[in-house]
Write a protein that holds these residues in place. Structure first.
Motif, PDB file in Angstrom:
ATOM      1  N   ASP A 122       0.836  -1.210   0.000  1.00  0.00           N
ATOM      2  CA  ASP A 122       0.000   0.000   0.000  1.00  0.00           C
ATOM      3  C   ASP A 122       0.871   1.262   0.000  1.00  0.00           C
ATOM      4  OD1 ASP A 122      -2.597  -1.074  -0.082  1.00  0.00           O
ATOM      5  OD2 ASP A 122      -2.537  -1.522   2.057  1.00  0.00           O
ATOM      6  N   LYS A 123       1.893   1.280   0.880  1.00  0.00           N
ATOM      7  CA  LYS A 123       2.781   2.450   0.947  1.00  0.00           C
ATOM      8  C   LYS A 123       3.657   2.544  -0.300  1.00  0.00           C
ATOM      9  CE  LYS A 123       3.081   3.075   5.946  1.00  0.00           C
ATOM     10  NZ  LYS A 123       3.978   3.096   7.144  1.00  0.00           N
ATOM     11  N   ALA A 124       4.097   1.388  -0.807  1.00  0.00           N
ATOM     12  CA  ALA A 124       4.918   1.389  -2.026  1.00  0.00           C
ATOM     13  C   ALA A 124       4.138   1.969  -3.186  1.00  0.00           C
ATOM     14  CB  ALA A 124       5.370  -0.036  -2.346  1.00  0.00           C
TER      15      ALA A 124
ATOM     16  N   ALA B  71       2.176  -1.271 -11.317  1.00  0.00           N
ATOM     17  CA  ALA B  71       1.302  -2.366 -11.743  1.00  0.00           C
ATOM     18  C   ALA B  71       1.720  -3.679 -11.092  1.00  0.00           C
ATOM     19  CB  ALA B  71       1.323  -2.489 -13.260  1.00  0.00           C
ATOM     20  N   SER B  72       3.022  -3.886 -10.991  1.00  0.00           N
ATOM     21  CA  SER B  72       3.553  -5.101 -10.375  1.00  0.00           C
ATOM     22  C   SER B  72       3.177  -5.179  -8.903  1.00  0.00           C
ATOM     23  CB  SER B  72       5.078  -5.133 -10.523  1.00  0.00           C
ATOM     24  OG  SER B  72       5.630  -6.224  -9.818  1.00  0.00           O
ATOM     25  N   TYR B  73       3.332  -4.059  -8.185  1.00  0.00           N
ATOM     26  CA  TYR B  73       3.005  -4.032  -6.764  1.00  0.00           C
ATOM     27  C   TYR B  73       1.500  -4.152  -6.539  1.00  0.00           C
ATOM     28  CZ  TYR B  73       7.837  -2.473  -6.037  1.00  0.00           C
ATOM     29  OH  TYR B  73       9.204  -2.385  -6.013  1.00  0.00           O
ATOM     30  N   GLU B  74       0.715  -3.588  -7.441  1.00  0.00           N
ATOM     31  CA  GLU B  74      -0.738  -3.696  -7.306  1.00  0.00           C
ATOM     32  C   GLU B  74      -1.172  -5.159  -7.420  1.00  0.00           C
ATOM     33  OE1 GLU B  74      -2.384   0.639  -8.884  1.00  0.00           O
ATOM     34  OE2 GLU B  74      -2.023  -0.967 -10.339  1.00  0.00           O
ATOM     35  N   LYS B  75      -0.560  -5.891  -8.327  1.00  0.00           N
ATOM     36  CA  LYS B  75      -0.884  -7.308  -8.489  1.00  0.00           C
ATOM     37  C   LYS B  75      -0.484  -8.098  -7.240  1.00  0.00           C
ATOM     38  CE  LYS B  75      -0.188 -11.332 -11.459  1.00  0.00           C
ATOM     39  NZ  LYS B  75       0.489 -11.894 -12.653  1.00  0.00           N
ATOM     40  N   LEU B  76       0.715  -7.817  -6.744  1.00  0.00           N
ATOM     41  CA  LEU B  76       1.184  -8.494  -5.536  1.00  0.00           C
ATOM     42  C   LEU B  76       0.308  -8.144  -4.335  1.00  0.00           C
ATOM     43  CD1 LEU B  76       5.036  -7.995  -6.001  1.00  0.00           C
ATOM     44  CD2 LEU B  76       3.805 -10.183  -6.076  1.00  0.00           C
ATOM     45  N   ASN B  77      -0.150  -6.895  -4.306  1.00  0.00           N
ATOM     46  CA  ASN B  77      -1.006  -6.450  -3.206  1.00  0.00           C
ATOM     47  C   ASN B  77      -2.350  -7.163  -3.228  1.00  0.00           C
ATOM     48  OD1 ASN B  77      -1.278  -4.804  -0.914  1.00  0.00           O
ATOM     49  ND2 ASN B  77      -2.429  -3.254  -2.050  1.00  0.00           N
ATOM     50  N   GLU B  78      -2.896  -7.341  -4.419  1.00  0.00           N
ATOM     51  CA  GLU B  78      -4.165  -8.057  -4.566  1.00  0.00           C
ATOM     52  C   GLU B  78      -4.021  -9.502  -4.102  1.00  0.00           C
ATOM     53  OE1 GLU B  78      -5.407  -7.694  -8.597  1.00  0.00           O
ATOM     54  OE2 GLU B  78      -5.817  -5.545  -8.459  1.00  0.00           O
ATOM     55  N   GLU B  79      -2.901 -10.124  -4.471  1.00  0.00           N
ATOM     56  CA  GLU B  79      -2.652 -11.511  -4.070  1.00  0.00           C
ATOM     57  C   GLU B  79      -2.497 -11.623  -2.550  1.00  0.00           C
ATOM     58  OE1 GLU B  79       0.804 -12.492  -6.306  1.00  0.00           O
ATOM     59  OE2 GLU B  79      -0.281 -12.768  -8.197  1.00  0.00           O
ATOM     60  N   LYS B  80      -1.785 -10.661  -1.969  1.00  0.00           N
ATOM     61  CA  LYS B  80      -1.588 -10.650  -0.524  1.00  0.00           C
ATOM     62  C   LYS B  80      -2.922 -10.513   0.206  1.00  0.00           C
ATOM     63  CE  LYS B  80       0.200  -7.700   3.168  1.00  0.00           C
ATOM     64  NZ  LYS B  80       0.743  -6.352   3.480  1.00  0.00           N
ATOM     65  N   LYS B  81      -3.751  -9.580  -0.248  1.00  0.00           N
ATOM     66  CA  LYS B  81      -5.035  -9.345   0.406  1.00  0.00           C
ATOM     67  C   LYS B  81      -5.984 -10.522   0.220  1.00  0.00           C
ATOM     68  CE  LYS B  81      -4.796  -4.319   0.517  1.00  0.00           C
ATOM     69  NZ  LYS B  81      -5.368  -3.028   0.070  1.00  0.00           N
ATOM     70  N   ALA B  82      -5.889 -11.199  -0.922  1.00  0.00           N
ATOM     71  CA  ALA B  82      -6.723 -12.382  -1.161  1.00  0.00           C
ATOM     72  C   ALA B  82      -6.371 -13.488  -0.181  1.00  0.00           C
ATOM     73  CB  ALA B  82      -6.558 -12.862  -2.600  1.00  0.00           C
ATOM     74  N   VAL B  83      -5.067 -13.658   0.061  1.00  0.00           N
ATOM     75  CA  VAL B  83      -4.607 -14.675   1.014  1.00  0.00           C
ATOM     76  C   VAL B  83      -5.063 -14.319   2.425  1.00  0.00           C
ATOM     77  CG1 VAL B  83      -2.573 -15.676   2.124  1.00  0.00           C
ATOM     78  CG2 VAL B  83      -2.628 -15.405  -0.356  1.00  0.00           C
ATOM     79  N   GLU B  84      -4.927 -13.035   2.792  1.00  0.00           N
ATOM     80  CA  GLU B  84      -5.336 -12.578   4.117  1.00  0.00           C
ATOM     81  C   GLU B  84      -6.841 -12.750   4.309  1.00  0.00           C
ATOM     82  OE1 GLU B  84      -3.938  -8.582   4.100  1.00  0.00           O
ATOM     83  OE2 GLU B  84      -1.920  -9.102   4.787  1.00  0.00           O
TER      84      GLU B  84
ATOM     85  N   MET C 168     -11.435 -15.499   6.611  1.00  0.00           N
ATOM     86  CA  MET C 168     -12.704 -16.168   6.342  1.00  0.00           C
ATOM     87  C   MET C 168     -12.746 -17.547   6.996  1.00  0.00           C
ATOM     88  SD  MET C 168     -14.380 -16.889   2.600  1.00  0.00           S
ATOM     89  CE  MET C 168     -15.885 -17.845   2.404  1.00  0.00           C
ATOM     90  N   GLU C 169     -11.636 -18.290   6.902  1.00  0.00           N
ATOM     91  CA  GLU C 169     -11.557 -19.615   7.510  1.00  0.00           C
ATOM     92  C   GLU C 169     -11.621 -19.522   9.037  1.00  0.00           C
ATOM     93  OE1 GLU C 169     -11.519 -22.848   6.314  1.00  0.00           O
ATOM     94  OE2 GLU C 169     -12.204 -21.790   4.516  1.00  0.00           O
TER      95      GLU C 169
END
Length: 207
Positions: A27-29, A51-64, A69-70
């Protein structure tokens, strides 16, 4: 001089963003690179990194989100263990319509007085359908309340009970979750898993 300062600013921005990304603070990056793009709006290097960090951020938030949820799913106080269509009559559906039946279990030491349940219906191909009450409106999310059900600690409820639906419902599969519970001791439980469950399933094919 301006060009030199711009080059230095770009290098610093990319370096700072990279350091933040190594600690997964995307987010800060991304914020740093957004600021850089105000000054360097057409810079392909900065845009590519963002764009690269946005993709990584989406993946990180999906995992979180999946992890959270579990956690919520596994810590539910009153659990919908199964759901489906209960047939009251094969011939006289106008008089005895099919019902959505949800079996729930009270995992607490308290007694459940009433509960609110959310249900979603799917056709034989696994696609969502609107659920229509016997007399009333229709919607993808079917929320009903069960009053004075008296589910004791570790007890179950639902067999022989249900909510009637229109005879032309076309529902093959039902998903359900308990949304809210009122206990006899006056306390109330609002299921944190509900919002995740709804976002994961509402108006989406079965998966």
């Amino acid at each position: 001089m301006i060009s030199t300062h711009t080059t230095e600013y770009k290098a610093t921005a990319l370096k700072d963003a990279e350091q933040l990304s190594t600690s997964t603070d995307y987010d800060k990056a991304i914020s740093i690179l957004n600021d850089a793009l105000v000054i360097l709006p057409n810079d392909s290097d900065v845009s590519a990194k963002k764009a690269s960090y946005e993709k990584l951020n989406e993946e990180k938030k999906a995992v979180e989100r999946k992890k959270k949820m579990e956690e919520f799913k596994n810590s539910q106080e009153v659990v919908a263990e199964s759901a489906g269509i209960a047939i009251q009559s094969t011939e006289y559906k106008a008089q005895w319509p099919d019902m959505i039946q949800v079996i729930v279990r009270n995992t607490t030491e308290k007694t459940v007085k009433s509960m609110k349940v959310s249900m979603l219906g799917y056709d034989s191909n696994g696609y969502p359908v609107k659920i229509k009450r016997k007399y009333g409106s229709e919607s993808f999310e079917f929320i009903r309340t069960a009053e004075n059900i008296n589910i004791i600690s570790k007890g179950t409820f639902g067999k022989g009970n249900g909510w009637e639906v229109d005879e032309s419902h076309g529902i093959k599969t039902v998903l359900a979750v308990v949304k809210e519970v009122d206990y006899y001791d006056g306390s109330k439980w609002t299921n944190p898993y509900y919002e995740y469950w709804l976002a994961e399933n509402k108006e989406k094919p079965l998966h």
